[in-house]
Design an enzyme around this catalytic site. Structure first.
Site, PDB file in Angstrom:
ATOM      1  N   ASP A   2       0.946  -1.236  -0.025  1.00  0.00           N
ATOM      2  CA  ASP A   2       0.163   0.062  -0.066  1.00  0.00           C
ATOM      3  C   ASP A   2       0.878   1.386   0.142  1.00  0.00           C
ATOM      4  O   ASP A   2       1.780   1.368   1.018  1.00  0.00           O
ATOM      5  CB  ASP A   2      -0.835  -0.022   1.312  1.00  0.00           C
ATOM      6  CG  ASP A   2      -2.307   0.493   1.043  1.00  0.00           C
ATOM      7  OD1 ASP A   2      -2.285   1.608   0.356  1.00  0.00           O
ATOM      8  OD2 ASP A   2      -3.256  -0.011   1.533  1.00  0.00           O
ATOM      9  N   ASP A  17      -2.936   4.801  -2.289  1.00  0.00           N
ATOM     10  CA  ASP A  17      -4.018   5.332  -1.567  1.00  0.00           C
ATOM     11  C   ASP A  17      -4.360   6.661  -1.881  1.00  0.00           C
ATOM     12  O   ASP A  17      -3.493   7.509  -2.331  1.00  0.00           O
ATOM     13  CB  ASP A  17      -3.514   5.299  -0.139  1.00  0.00           C
ATOM     14  CG  ASP A  17      -4.583   5.740   0.929  1.00  0.00           C
ATOM     15  OD1 ASP A  17      -5.390   4.941   1.239  1.00  0.00           O
ATOM     16  OD2 ASP A  17      -4.408   6.691   1.403  1.00  0.00           O
ATOM     17  N   GLU A  73      -6.264   4.000  -6.005  1.00  0.00           N
ATOM     18  CA  GLU A  73      -7.529   4.344  -5.195  1.00  0.00           C
ATOM     19  C   GLU A  73      -7.966   5.604  -5.769  1.00  0.00           C
ATOM     20  O   GLU A  73      -7.343   6.802  -5.655  1.00  0.00           O
ATOM     21  CB  GLU A  73      -7.386   4.364  -3.865  1.00  0.00           C
ATOM     22  CG  GLU A  73      -8.838   4.215  -3.201  1.00  0.00           C
ATOM     23  CD  GLU A  73      -8.741   4.713  -1.729  1.00  0.00           C
ATOM     24  OE1 GLU A  73      -9.827   4.424  -0.846  1.00  0.00           O
ATOM     25  OE2 GLU A  73      -7.913   5.666  -1.289  1.00  0.00           O
ATOM     26  N   HIS A 119     -11.083  -2.472   3.098  1.00  0.00           N
ATOM     27  CA  HIS A 119     -11.176  -2.307   4.399  1.00  0.00           C
ATOM     28  C   HIS A 119     -11.961  -1.324   4.849  1.00  0.00           C
ATOM     29  O   HIS A 119     -11.910  -0.846   5.995  1.00  0.00           O
ATOM     30  CB  HIS A 119      -9.848  -2.225   4.838  1.00  0.00           C
ATOM     31  CG  HIS A 119      -9.052  -1.009   4.286  1.00  0.00           C
ATOM     32  ND1 HIS A 119      -8.674  -0.921   2.758  1.00  0.00           N
ATOM     33  CD2 HIS A 119      -8.713   0.113   4.621  1.00  0.00           C
ATOM     34  CE1 HIS A 119      -8.231   0.000   2.544  1.00  0.00           C
ATOM     35  NE2 HIS A 119      -8.262   0.945   3.696  1.00  0.00           N
ATOM     36  N   ASP A 120     -12.317  -0.393   3.758  1.00  0.00           N
ATOM     37  CA  ASP A 120     -13.225   0.772   4.217  1.00  0.00           C
ATOM     38  C   ASP A 120     -14.814   0.303   3.926  1.00  0.00           C
ATOM     39  O   ASP A 120     -15.490   1.264   3.947  1.00  0.00           O
ATOM     40  CB  ASP A 120     -12.863   1.870   3.012  1.00  0.00           C
ATOM     41  CG  ASP A 120     -11.298   2.398   3.185  1.00  0.00           C
ATOM     42  OD1 ASP A 120     -10.958   2.462   4.412  1.00  0.00           O
ATOM     43  OD2 ASP A 120     -10.961   2.825   2.255  1.00  0.00           O
TER      44      ASP A 120
HETATM   45  C1  GLC Z   1      -8.008   5.511   1.944  1.00  0.00           C
HETATM   46  C2  GLC Z   1      -8.010   4.336   2.652  1.00  0.00           C
HETATM   47  C3  GLC Z   1      -8.521   4.662   3.946  1.00  0.00           C
HETATM   48  C4  GLC Z   1      -7.840   5.782   4.581  1.00  0.00           C
HETATM   49  C5  GLC Z   1      -7.908   7.115   3.744  1.00  0.00           C
HETATM   50  C6  GLC Z   1      -6.760   8.029   4.259  1.00  0.00           C
HETATM   51  O1  GLC Z   1      -9.315   5.740   1.450  1.00  0.00           O
HETATM   52  O2  GLC Z   1      -8.310   3.339   1.986  1.00  0.00           O
HETATM   53  O3  GLC Z   1      -8.491   3.389   4.866  1.00  0.00           O
HETATM   54  O4  GLC Z   1      -8.426   6.072   5.907  1.00  0.00           O
HETATM   55  O5  GLC Z   1      -7.474   6.666   2.444  1.00  0.00           O
HETATM   56  O6  GLC Z   1      -5.373   7.408   3.929  1.00  0.00           O
END
Ligand code: GLC
Length: 558
Positions: A97, A198, A255, A331-332
Site C-alpha cells: 500500500d 491510496d 484508489e 477495508h473501508d
Molecule cells: C483511503 C484508505 C482509507 C484511509 C484514507 C486515508 O481511502 O483506503 O482507509 O483512511 O485513504 O489514508
C-alpha cells in the site's frame, strides 16, 4: 493484452485483522506467513498488503511516520523480508500500500516542516496563512470537521484532507516527488511486485486552493470535486511511471474516488503510461443518502437496476481502451454479503455470496477479494457505539448525532451497523476456537460472534462452501481466456429487469452466458440457452433451465 497481471486475482490482507502470532491481540506479519498456504489453496496470485509501515495508527496505518520501517506491532523488517521470500517461493506476489497523499504528523518531514517557516522541509506540506476560526478556505476533512489545522508556533494552518494527524504532502514541490519515487524504487529493489496507491487522485490540488461548494446545512464544504483528478495528476503519474514503474514487471492500482470512466481511460490506459488500473467508487455510492451531509450514513439497499447500469457502463467504456478493477469489498466498505446479498439465514448467506462472487468474477478486469469474503464473512452487527473503534465512524457519530443533531442515536447506530468501516475490520474467522482462532488474547477489534459457524475450518470441510466457489471462479479465470479478454454485453431486454441479471462474454471462439438471480424468489425468463451449452459453474447442484431459484447463479459456455 499480454501483461502478466491481466488474468490475476488479488487478495487484500488487512494486517491488524488477519492472524495474530504473538497473542497481543493484533495481527502481524509472522501470522500472515503462517497462512500463505491457505491463500495458495484458494488460488489467488497477488497479495495486497494494507500498510505495515511504522505508524502511530491514528488511521490504522494510513498515517505513516516512516516509509522504510515496519510497525513494531506487525513485526520487523526481517519478518517482512521473510514474508516476501516465502510468498515468492509459493508463486505469490506482494503489492504494497502506497500512502503518499499525506504522511503522519509524526513523520520526520512533518516535524521538520512544522518546526519553523524557514525550515527546508516547510514546503513539503501545504501551509497557508489563517487561523482555526478563519481557515485558508472552506474545505472540510473527509473524516468530518475542518480540513485545516492551525499551528500556533508558526502561526499558519496546514491542509489535511483526512485526520489532522494526516497532513497532506505538497506534490508541487519537486523534492517531495523525488523522495517519493526514491522510496518506491527502494521497495521495488527489495523485490515487492507493485503498489496499491491510496487516494492517489487527490495529490494535485487546484491552483489557489479556492473555496468549494458548500451545501447550506453543512459546516464545511466537500473538497472532493476540486481535489479529485486535479490539474497536474496525469503529468505527475506519467512522471512517476517514468521514474519508477516502466521497465519493471509491476502491477499498480490507484484508489481514485470520484473517478469517471473518461478519467479512468487515462489513468489505466492500455498504453500503460500511468497505472495498471484504478478503483472506481460509483457502485459503492448506490446505497448512500440523498442528503450530501449524511453521505454514506444511510440504510438503503442498492437496486439491481442501478448496480447493473453502473457496472455495465464501466465494462463497456473501458473495453479495448483501459483496464478495470473489480471489487465488492475492502477495508473501508461493509461486507458484500450483508450489503448487496442476504445474510438473514444460512441458506441465503451462502447462495447470495456465491451469486455475487459469480457476478463480479465473470466481468472483465482484475478481481480483488478482501480477507474473509471468500468464506462469506458478514457485517459486525455491533449495537453500541463503544464497539466501534474506527476514527471515521466515531467522528461521524460525533458530528451527525452530537453536534448537528441530524440523526438520533438509534438511527445512527443502524447506519453504522450498515456502513461503518469496522464491519470489514473484525478479525478473520479461522475456526471455532477462542477468538475465532485469530488470537488467544483480547483482540483490538471485537470478533464477530458468528465465528462459531462462519469460519475457514468449516469452509474447508464443506465441498459446497463459498470458499470452493471462489476457488473455482479463480481457476476458471486462469484457464478460460474469454473471462480476461472477452467482450461484455447485456442480454437484450435485460436493462430493465429488476430481478435477473443476464450478460454474455464473447471472444473469437468462446461465449459465456451468465445468469444471476438477485432476489430470494424464483423467477422464469425466456432467455434462450443454446443447445449443447455446458454449465461450468453454479450455486445449485442441478439445473432447471429458464427457471431461476433464489439467488441462483450459473454460467454456460458454448
Ligand atoms: C483511503 C484508505 C482509507 C484511509 C484514507 C486515508 O481511502 O483506503 O482507509 O483512511 O485513504 O489514508
Amino acid at each position: 493484452m499480454a501483461e502478466w497481471w491481466r488474468n490475476a486475482v488479488i487478495y487484500q490482507i488487512y494486517p491488524a485483522s488477519f492472524q495474530d502470532s504473538n497473542n497481543d491481540g493484533v495481527g502481524d506479519i509472522p501470522g500472515i506467513i503462517s497462512r500463505l498456504e491457505y491463500l495458495k489453496k484458494l488460488g489467488v496470485d497477488i497479495i495486497w498488503l494494507s500498510p505495515v509501515y511504522k505508524s502511530p495508527q491514528v488511521d490504522n496505518g494510513y498515517d505513516i511516520s516512516d516509509y522504510r520501517d515496519i510497525n513494531p506491532t506487525f513485526g520487523t523488517m526481517a519478518d517482512f523480508d521473510a514474508l516476501l521470500e516465502k510468498a515468492h517461493a509459493l508463486g505469490l506476489k506482494i503489492m504494497m500500500d502506497l500512502v503518499v497523499n499525506h504522511t503522519s504528523d509524526q513523520h520526520a518531514w512533518f516535524k521538520a516542516s512544522a518546526s519553523g517557516k524557514d525550515n527546508p522541509y516547510r514546503d513539503y506540506y501545504i501551509w497557508r496563512d489563517g487561523t482555526q476560526e478563519q481557515p485558508p478556505n472552506n474545505w472540510g476533512s473527509f473524516f468530518m470537521g475542518p480540513g485545516w489545522q492551525y499551528d500556533s508556533s508558526t502561526e499558519q494552518c496546514y491542509l489535511h484532507l483526512f485526520a489532522k494527524e494526516q497532513p497532506d504532502l505538497n506534490w508541487e514541490n519537486p523534492a517531495v516527488r523525488a523522495d517519493v519515487y526514491d522510496m518506491m524504487n527502494w521497495w521495488l529493489d527489495k523485490g515487492v511486485d507493485g503498489f496499491r496507491m491510496d487516494v492517489i487522485n487527490y495529490i494535485s490540488k487546484p491552483d489557489g486552493l479556492p473555496d468549494a461548494v458548500r451545501s447550506p446545512d453543512a459546516s464545511y464544504a466537500n473538497p472532493e470535486p476540486l481535489v479529485a483528478n486535479g490539474p497536474k495528476i496525469h503529468s505527475w503519474l506519467q512522471e512517476m511511471n517514468h521514474e519508477v514503474l516502466r521497465n519493471r514487471r509491476v502491477v499498480t492500482v490507484g484508489e481514485t474516488p470520484g473517478v469517471t470512466t473518461e478519467e479512468a481511460e487515462r489513468y489505466a490506459s492500455l498504453k500503460g503510461n500511468e497505472l495498471s488500473m484504478v478503483f472506481q467508487f460509483e457502485h459503492m455510492a448506490l446505497d448512500t443518502s440523498p442528503n450530501p451531509v449524511l453521505g454514506r450514513w444511510a440504510e438503503r439497499k442498492a437496486s439491481l437496476r442501478d448496480l447493473r447500469a453502473n457496472l455495465s457502463k464501466w465494462q463497456t467504456a473501458l473495453h479495448g481502451k483501459a483496464w478495470n478493477s473489480l471489487y465488492w469489498n475492502n477495508h473501508d466498505q461493509p461486507r458484500v454479503v450483508s450489503r448487496f446479498g442476504d445474510d438473514s439465514s444460512e441458506t441465503t448467506r451462502v447462495l447470495s455470496a456465491k451469486m455475487l462472487a459469480t457476478l463480479l468474477h465473470m466481468q472483465q478486469g482484475t478481481p480483488f477479494i478482501y480477507e474473509g469474503e471468500e468464506i462469506g464473512m458478514t457485517n459486525a452487527n455491533f449495537t453500541q457505539l463503544s464497539d466501534y473503534v474506527d476514527i471515521d465512524s466515531l467522528n461521524a457519530y460525533q458530528e451527525i448525532v452530537v453536534e448537528q443533531k441530524l440523526l438520533d442515536d438509534a438511527t445512527m447506530l443502524r447506519c453504522l451497523a450498515k456502513h461503518s468501516r469496522d464491519n470489514a475490520r473484525t478479525p478473520m474467522q479461522w475456526s471455532d476456537a477462542v477468538n475465532a482462532g485469530f488470537s488467544e488474547n483480547k483482540t483490538w477489534e471485537k470478533v464477530n460472534p458468528n465465528y462459531r459457524d462462519i469460519n475457514v475450518e468449516n469452509a474447508l470441510n464443506d465441498p459446497n462452501s463459498i470458499f470452493y466457489h471462489y476457488q473455482k471462479l479463480i481457476h476458471l479465470r486462469h484457464t478460460l481466456p474469454v473471462i480476461t479478454d472477452g467482450m461484455y454485453q447485456l442480454v437484450e431486454g435485460n436493462e430493465a429487469d429488476d430481478e435477473i441479471y443476464a450478460f454474455t462474454r464473447k471472444n473469437a471462439d468462446t461465449t459465456l452466458f451468465v445468469l444471476l438471480n438477485y432476489t430470494n424468489d424464483t423467477h422464469t425468463r425466456d432467455y434462450a440457452i443454446p443447445a449443447g451449452a455446458k454449465r461450468i459453474i453454479s450455486n445449485y447442484a442441478d439445473d432447471e433451465g429458464q427457471t431461476l431459484r433464489p439467488y441462483e447463479a450459473k454460467v454456460y459456455q458454448f
